[in-house]
Design a protein around this motif. Structure first.
Motif, PDB file in Angstrom:
ATOM      1  N   THR B 225     -13.015  29.163   8.850  1.00 54.64           N
ATOM      2  CA  THR B 225     -11.779  28.382   9.009  1.00 54.64           C
ATOM      3  C   THR B 225     -11.728  27.115   8.144  1.00 54.64           C
ATOM      4  OG1 THR B 225     -11.544  29.294  11.219  1.00 54.64           O
ATOM      5  CG2 THR B 225     -10.227  27.370  10.726  1.00 54.64           C
ATOM      6  N   PRO B 226     -12.803  26.328   8.031  1.00 55.30           N
ATOM      7  CA  PRO B 226     -12.690  25.106   7.220  1.00 55.30           C
ATOM      8  C   PRO B 226     -12.230  25.365   5.786  1.00 55.30           C
ATOM      9  CG  PRO B 226     -14.686  25.042   8.507  1.00 55.30           C
ATOM     10  CD  PRO B 226     -14.114  26.419   8.696  1.00 55.30           C
ATOM     11  N   SER B 227     -12.637  26.509   5.197  1.00 53.20           N
ATOM     12  CA  SER B 227     -12.261  26.735   3.794  1.00 53.20           C
ATOM     13  C   SER B 227     -10.755  26.929   3.661  1.00 53.20           C
ATOM     14  CB  SER B 227     -13.036  27.910   3.200  1.00 53.20           C
ATOM     15  OG  SER B 227     -12.542  29.117   3.690  1.00 53.20           O
ATOM     16  N   VAL B 228     -10.139  27.599   4.645  1.00 56.60           N
ATOM     17  CA  VAL B 228      -8.692  27.813   4.521  1.00 56.60           C
ATOM     18  C   VAL B 228      -7.941  26.523   4.831  1.00 56.60           C
ATOM     19  CG1 VAL B 228      -7.988  28.604   6.834  1.00 56.60           C
ATOM     20  CG2 VAL B 228      -6.913  29.561   4.806  1.00 56.60           C
ATOM     21  N   ILE B 229      -8.486  25.710   5.722  1.00 58.97           N
ATOM     22  CA  ILE B 229      -7.824  24.428   5.997  1.00 58.97           C
ATOM     23  C   ILE B 229      -7.863  23.578   4.719  1.00 58.97           C
ATOM     24  CG2 ILE B 229      -7.951  22.276   7.324  1.00 58.97           C
ATOM     25  CD1 ILE B 229      -8.839  23.888   9.731  1.00 58.97           C
ATOM     26  N   ALA B 230      -9.016  23.603   4.030  1.00 62.71           N
ATOM     27  CA  ALA B 230      -9.116  22.863   2.763  1.00 62.71           C
ATOM     28  C   ALA B 230      -8.079  23.375   1.772  1.00 62.71           C
ATOM     29  CB  ALA B 230     -10.523  23.024   2.185  1.00 62.71           C
ATOM     30  N   GLU B 231      -7.942  24.703   1.701  1.00 60.15           N
ATOM     31  CA  GLU B 231      -6.989  25.292   0.752  1.00 60.15           C
ATOM     32  C   GLU B 231      -5.563  24.886   1.101  1.00 60.15           C
ATOM     33  OE1 GLU B 231      -4.920  29.444  -0.212  1.00 60.15           O
ATOM     34  OE2 GLU B 231      -4.918  28.256   1.573  1.00 60.15           O
ATOM     35  N   GLN B 232      -5.251  24.879   2.405  1.00 59.76           N
ATOM     36  CA  GLN B 232      -3.885  24.520   2.812  1.00 59.76           C
ATOM     37  C   GLN B 232      -3.614  23.034   2.586  1.00 59.76           C
ATOM     38  OE1 GLN B 232      -4.502  26.229   6.586  1.00 59.76           O
ATOM     39  NE2 GLN B 232      -3.680  28.226   6.000  1.00 59.76           N
ATOM     40  N   LEU B 233      -4.631  22.202   2.817  1.00 57.77           N
ATOM     41  CA  LEU B 233      -4.441  20.766   2.567  1.00 57.77           C
ATOM     42  C   LEU B 233      -4.253  20.506   1.071  1.00 57.77           C
ATOM     43  CD1 LEU B 233      -6.921  19.168   5.145  1.00 57.77           C
ATOM     44  CD2 LEU B 233      -4.437  19.437   5.330  1.00 57.77           C
ATOM     45  N   LEU B 234      -4.986  21.267   0.238  1.00 59.15           N
ATOM     46  CA  LEU B 234      -4.776  21.152  -1.215  1.00 59.15           C
ATOM     47  C   LEU B 234      -3.330  21.506  -1.559  1.00 59.15           C
ATOM     48  CD1 LEU B 234      -7.991  22.848  -2.698  1.00 59.15           C
ATOM     49  CD2 LEU B 234      -7.340  20.457  -2.946  1.00 59.15           C
ATOM     50  N   GLY B 235      -2.819  22.552  -0.916  1.00 60.38           N
ATOM     51  CA  GLY B 235      -1.445  22.980  -1.165  1.00 60.38           C
ATOM     52  C   GLY B 235      -0.442  21.926  -0.724  1.00 60.38           C
ATOM     53  N   LEU B 236      -0.658  21.389   0.485  1.00 56.34           N
ATOM     54  CA  LEU B 236       0.248  20.339   0.975  1.00 56.34           C
ATOM     55  C   LEU B 236       0.158  19.121   0.068  1.00 56.34           C
ATOM     56  CD1 LEU B 236      -0.362  20.711   4.822  1.00 56.34           C
ATOM     57  CD2 LEU B 236       1.823  21.019   3.642  1.00 56.34           C
ATOM     58  N   GLY B 237      -1.068  18.822  -0.399  1.00 52.15           N
ATOM     59  CA  GLY B 237      -1.259  17.700  -1.316  1.00 52.15           C
ATOM     60  C   GLY B 237      -0.448  17.880  -2.588  1.00 52.15           C
ATOM     61  N   SER B 238      -0.422  19.115  -3.100  1.00 55.53           N
ATOM     62  CA  SER B 238       0.295  19.340  -4.357  1.00 55.53           C
ATOM     63  C   SER B 238       1.805  19.255  -4.154  1.00 55.53           C
ATOM     64  CB  SER B 238      -0.100  20.679  -4.980  1.00 55.53           C
ATOM     65  OG  SER B 238       0.425  21.725  -4.226  1.00 55.53           O
ATOM     66  N   ILE B 239       2.267  19.426  -2.895  1.00 53.85           N
ATOM     67  CA  ILE B 239       3.706  19.272  -2.629  1.00 53.85           C
ATOM     68  C   ILE B 239       4.060  17.790  -2.562  1.00 53.85           C
ATOM     69  CG2 ILE B 239       5.527  19.571  -0.892  1.00 53.85           C
ATOM     70  CD1 ILE B 239       4.185  22.212  -0.112  1.00 53.85           C
ATOM     71  N   PHE B 240       3.224  17.046  -1.830  1.00 49.99           N
ATOM     72  CA  PHE B 240       3.596  15.656  -1.562  1.00 49.99           C
ATOM     73  C   PHE B 240       3.058  14.671  -2.601  1.00 49.99           C
ATOM     74  CE2 PHE B 240       3.971  17.803   2.575  1.00 49.99           C
ATOM     75  CZ  PHE B 240       5.322  17.595   2.755  1.00 49.99           C
ATOM     76  N   ALA B 241       2.133  15.124  -3.458  1.00 53.36           N
ATOM     77  CA  ALA B 241       1.639  14.267  -4.541  1.00 53.36           C
ATOM     78  C   ALA B 241       1.648  15.095  -5.820  1.00 53.36           C
ATOM     79  CB  ALA B 241       0.233  13.769  -4.209  1.00 53.36           C
ATOM     80  N   PRO B 242       2.836  15.286  -6.426  1.00 58.01           N
ATOM     81  CA  PRO B 242       3.037  16.284  -7.484  1.00 58.01           C
ATOM     82  C   PRO B 242       2.032  16.318  -8.644  1.00 58.01           C
ATOM     83  CG  PRO B 242       5.120  15.359  -6.814  1.00 58.01           C
ATOM     84  CD  PRO B 242       4.067  14.570  -6.098  1.00 58.01           C
ATOM     85  N   PRO B 243       1.499  15.208  -9.147  1.00 59.97           N
ATOM     86  CA  PRO B 243       0.572  15.372 -10.272  1.00 59.97           C
ATOM     87  C   PRO B 243      -0.689  16.130  -9.869  1.00 59.97           C
ATOM     88  CG  PRO B 243       1.186  13.059  -9.962  1.00 59.97           C
ATOM     89  CD  PRO B 243       1.654  13.804  -8.767  1.00 59.97           C
ATOM     90  N   PHE B 244      -0.950  16.130  -8.579  1.00 54.76           N
ATOM     91  CA  PHE B 244      -2.103  16.789  -8.008  1.00 54.76           C
ATOM     92  C   PHE B 244      -1.927  18.298  -8.143  1.00 54.76           C
ATOM     93  CE2 PHE B 244      -4.203  18.494  -4.295  1.00 54.76           C
ATOM     94  CZ  PHE B 244      -5.362  17.766  -4.240  1.00 54.76           C
TER      95      PHE B 244
END
Lengths: 185, 514
Positions: B225-244
Motif C-alpha cells: 500500500t505505501p508504494s501506491v499512496i506515494a504514486e498517488q501523492l506524486l500525481g496529486l502533486g503534479s496537479i497542484f504544483a504543475p512544474p512538478f
C-alpha cells in the motif's frame, strides 16, 4: 539468402500455438487429478491416513522445481531485452506515437534484414503491437513516455503488416491503427 | 462450523455478515457494468467509447476494491476471533477501517461518474492527458479517494496484526502460543516453522492455518500500500504544483508494486480457509501440517515479487527486475502447486460431503489451476510477447479472480452464513442454480477470453473488431460467446439475491439476533 537470426520465441515454434497446447496439457492434467481425487471418494477409506503417493511429495517437488529452472534457462535467449542485442539492424524506422495515431518516417521495410523501430511518444504510454498479414501478433512492446523504446525484429514474410495500439491510451485508443509493408529483399 | 471453545460475539458476526453482503452487492453492480462492456464488444454498441472506458475503470475498481475489500474484511473479522478464540483487538477500529475503505471506494465511483476513465490502474500520465474526456478535478478526486480507501487498508492491517500478535487481549485459548516471545509468534504466523526441525515444531502450539493465511494477506497489503499512496501523492502533486513531474516508468513500478500483490489479498485469506474447509468437507485431517505451512513464506515473498510482470514488455525497465519478476512468477506457481497437492491428498478417498459451499470451493480450485497455468506462461517474459495486453490476460485473471476467488468467496459465504446469521440460506435449489450458472458462465467466459487472446485480440478496446482490418473479423464469434456466458453469470446472481432476501426478510427474522 543469409540465415535469418532467431529473435523471439515464435521464431522457434514457441509462439501462440505452442502456448495453447502447453496450457491445455497442464490445465488438463491439473483438472484430471482433481477429478480423480473426487472420483476416489466413491470408495472412502476408513482410516484417516494420507494416500501413499503423498509420501513421495519431496520427489515431485524436486521434479517440478527442475522443470521451472529448465524453462527459465531455455527461454532466456528469447527475452526481447536480450535477443534484440543479437541483431545489428540495417534498417531504421522512427515511429512517433500520439493520441491517437502512429507517425512512421518510412512505411516500407525489407524482409530478412533486421529492422530497428525507434518508438517515442508525445503524450501517454502506448503499446506498439505488430500483426502479420494473417493477423498473428509477431512483435509488441510498451512505448514509455520520456524514453526511446527500441524494438528490433527481422520480418520473414512480405506483405501488409498492421500496427495496433496495445495499451489503453484514451477514448480514441481503438482507432490508433496504422500499417507498413514488408517487401522481399 | 464446529462449536469452538469461544463464541464470536454477535456484533462481530453481524459486522462480518454485513460486510460480505456489501461485497456481493458491489460484485453484482461491478459485474452489471461489465455486461454493458460485453454488449459493446459484441457489436451491439450500447454505449459510446467514452462511457465504455468509464465502465472499464468502474468495473476494475468495483471488483478490486468494492468487492474484494469488504469481503476480505468480513471474513477476517470473523476468522481471527473464531480461530484465535479471543475478541477482536478493537471493534471500533474494525468498523472505522470498513467505513473509510467504503467511503474511498464510493468517492472513486463518483469521480468515474464525473468522467474519469483512465482505467483502474490509470497508467501515468494518462490521467492528465484525457483528450477532453474528463477534467483535472475528477482525476484529483479519484486519486484523493484512492488515498482515503488505502488509509482504511492500513487501519485494517493494524487491527488485524494487533489481533494476532498482542498478548494484551483477554481470550480463551492458544496460551502457549501467546506465552512465546513475539519473534516466535511471528515465525509461526507466517508458516516459517515448517522449515524448522521436528523437535522444535513439536514444542509449538499449532496456529490454525486460516490465521496464517490472513497474516500473509495483511503483510502483503501492508507492504504494497505505501508504494501506491506515494504514486498517488506524486500525481496529486503534479496537479497542484504543475512544474512538478512524475517519471512514467517510476510511477508504473510504484503502481504495480501495489496493483499486483493486492490481487492476492482476498485470495490468500481464501487459501488459508481452504486448509480448514477441505478437511471439514472431507471429514478428515490434513495429511501433513508441515506441508500445509511450507507454501506460506513462499507465497508472501512471491506475492509481492511477481509485480514486475506488468512491465515485462517495457524495454526501458531494468532487465534484472524483470528476471526477478519471472522467477517470482514461477515461485508462486510452485507454492500454489504445493497447496493444491495437499488439498488433493486430503480429498483422496475421503467421505466428502457435497453441498453448495463445497461445490463452489471445488470449482474454485479447478479455476485456480487453469488460470494459474495461463498465468505461468504470461509470467515467462519470452512468451509474454504474444500475450501481453491481449485477451489472454483477462482470461488469466477471470479464471483466477472470478471463477477462482469470487466462487470460493461464495463457498465461504454459504458455509459461514449458518454461524453468522443463526440459520441457513433457505433454498438449496436456489443455491445450486446459483452455483451452476456462476460456474458455467465464469469458466465459459474466461475460456472465450482465452480464445480471443490466442487469436491476438487486444484487451481494453471499445471496438475489438475493426472494419478496416480484415483479420479482426475472426474475433467476433468469441466476443458473442463471451457475452452469452457473461449473461449467464449475471442471471445466475438472481437466485442468490432471492435466497438472501428470503433469509433476511422481516417475517422470518425474529429478534433472536439482538
Amino acid at each position: 539468402m543469409s540465415v535469418t537470426p532467431l529473435i523471439l520465441a515464435g521464431d522457434v515454434g514457441l509462439g501462440s500455438p505452442f502456448l495453447v497446447a502447453l496450457v491445455l496439457v497442464l490445465a488438463g492434467l491439473g483438472v484430471f487429478f482433481l477429478a480423480w481425487a473426487i472420483y476416489t471418494t466413491r470408495r472412502p477409506r476408513a482410516a484417516d491416513r494420507p494416500p501413499s503417493w503423498f509420501r513421495r511429495e519431496p520427489t515431485y517437488v524436486l521434479m517440478i522445481a527442475a522443470v521451472f529452472v529448465a524453462f527459465w534457462a531455455f527461454t532466456l535467449p528469447f527475452i526481447p531485452a536480450i535477443s534484440f542485442n543479437r541483431l545489428v539492424p540495417s534498417q531504421h524506422v522512427q515511429v512517433e506515437a500520439q493520441q491517437f495515431a502512429w507517425v512512421l518516417n518510412s512505411t516500407t521495410v525489407v524482409a530478412n534484414r533486421p529492422v530497428a523501430f525507434h518508438v517515442t511518444t508525445k503524450d501517454v504510454t502506448h503499446g506498439f503491437g505488430v500483426y502479420d498479414p494473417r493477423g498473428v501478433l509477431v512483435l509488441q512492446g510498451q512505448v514509455m513516455p520520456g524514453y526511446s523504446n527500441d524494438f528490433v525484429y527481422t520480418f520473414r514474410t512480405p506483405g501488409l503488416y498492421t500496427i495496433r495500439c496495445m495499451e489503453y491510451c484514451g477514448f480514441g485508443h481503438p482507432t490508433m491503427v496504422s500499417t507498413f509493408t514488408v517487401v522481399s529483399g | 462450523m464446529a462449536e469452538g471453545e469461544w463464541e464470536v460475539p454477535s456484533n462481530l458476526r453481524r459486522l462480518s455478515f454485513f460486510l460480505m453482503v456489501v461485497s456481493f452487492v458491489n460484485f453484482i453492480i461491478a459485474g452489471g457494468l461489465a455486461l454493458f462492456m460485453r454488449t459493446d464488444q459484441a457489436g451491439l454498441q450500447t454505449t459510446g467509447a467514452q462511457v465504455f472506458y468509464q465502465l472499464l475503470t468502474a468495473h476494475g475498481i468495483g471488483m478490486f476494491v468494492g468487492w474484494q475489500f469488504p469481503f476480505a474484511y468480513g471474513v477476517t473479522f470473523f476468522v481471527l476471533p473464531y480461530f484465535l478464540r479471543r475478541p477482536l483487538y478493537s471493534y471500533r477500529l474494525a468498523l472505522a477501517s470498513s467505513a473509510i475503505t467504503l467511503l474511498g471506494f464510493y468517492l472513486m465511483l463518483l469521480s468515474i461518474a464525473m468522467g474519469f476513465g483512465a482505467g483502474w490502474y490509470y497508467l501515468y500520465p494518462l490521467p492528465f492527458y484525457s483528450a477532453g474526456a474528463w477534467d483535472v478535478f475528477s482525476t484529483a478526486l479519484f486519486l484523493a479517494a484512492a488515498v482515503i480507501a488505502e488509509t482504511g487498508f492500513i487501519v485494517f492491517a493494524y487491527v488485524s496484526l494487533r489481533m494476532v500478535y498482542s498478548t494484551k487481549i483477554k481470550g480463551g485459548g492458544l496460551d502457549r502460543f501467546y506465552s512465546q516471545p513475539v519473534v516466535y509468534r511471528f515465525i509461526q504466523s507466517v508458516g516459517l516453522d515448517a522449515y524448522m526441525p521436528k523437535a522444535t515444531r513439536d514444542k509449538l502450539e499449532p496456529l490454525p492455518i486460516p490465521v496464517v493465511g490472513t497474516v500473509a494477506a495483511v503483510l502483503v497489503l501492508l507492504f504494497s500500500t505505501p508504494s501506491v499512496i506515494a504514486e498517488q501523492l506524486l500525481g496529486l502533486g503534479s496537479i497542484f504544483a504543475p512544474p512538478f513531474d512524475v517519471n512514467a516508468l517510476l510511477a508504473k513500478n510504484l503502481f504495480w508494486l501495489y496493483g499486483h500483490p493486492i490481487v492476492y489479498f482476498a485470495f490468500f485469506i481464501i487459501i488459508g480457509m481452504y486448509y480448514y474447509l477441505i478437511p471439514t468437507f472431507a471429514n478428515r485431517s490434513l495429511p501433513s501440517r508441515r506441508w500445509a505451512l511450507a507454501p506460506w513464506p513462499l507465497l508472501i515473498i512471491s506475492g509481492v515479487g511477481v509485480y514486475s510482470h506488468h512491465l515485462f514488455l517495457d524495454i526501458t525497465q531494468p532487465l534484472w527486475i524483470n528476471l526477478l519478476g519471472q522467477s517470482m512468477s514461477y515461485l508462486i506457481g510452485f507454492a500454489s502447486g504445493l497447496t493444491i497437492f495437499t488439498l488433493l491428498a486430503t480429498i483422496w478417498r475421503s467421505r466428502f460431503s457435497w453441498n453448495t459451499a463445497s461445490m463452489f470451493i471445488i470449482a474454485s480450485i479447478a479455476a485456480w489451476m487453469v488460470g494459474g497455468f495461463i498465468g505461468e506462461e504470461q509470467g515467462t517474459i519470452a512468451f509474454d510477447v504474444y500475450q501481453h495486453n491481449t485477451y489472454v490476460v483477462p482470461a488469466h485473471f477471470h479464471f483466477n479472480a472470478l471463477a477462482g476467488v469470487v466462487m470460493a468467496a461464495f463457498g465461504i459465504f454459504y458455509f459461514v452464513t449458518p454461524v453468522l446469521l443463526g440459520r441457513d440460506l433457505p433454498s438449496t435449489v436456489l443455491g445450486r442454480i446459483h452455483f451452476w450458472a456462476s460456474a458455467l458462465g465464469a469458466f465459459g467466459m474466461s475460456a472465450a477470453f482465452y480464445a480471443l487472446g490466442v487469436l491476438g485480440a487486444p484487451r481494453r478496446e471499445f471496438d475489438v473488431v475493426l472494419q478496416t482490418v480484415s483479420f479482426t473479423a475472426s474475433y467476433a464469434i468469441w466476443l458473442d460467446l463471451a457475452l452469452v456466458f457473461a449473461l449467464m453469470v449475471g442471471i445466475g446472481q438472481l437466485p442468490f439475491l432471492l435466497n438472501l432476501y428470503r433469509a433476511l426478510r422481516p417475517s422470518v427474522t425474529p429478534s433472536e439476533d439482538t
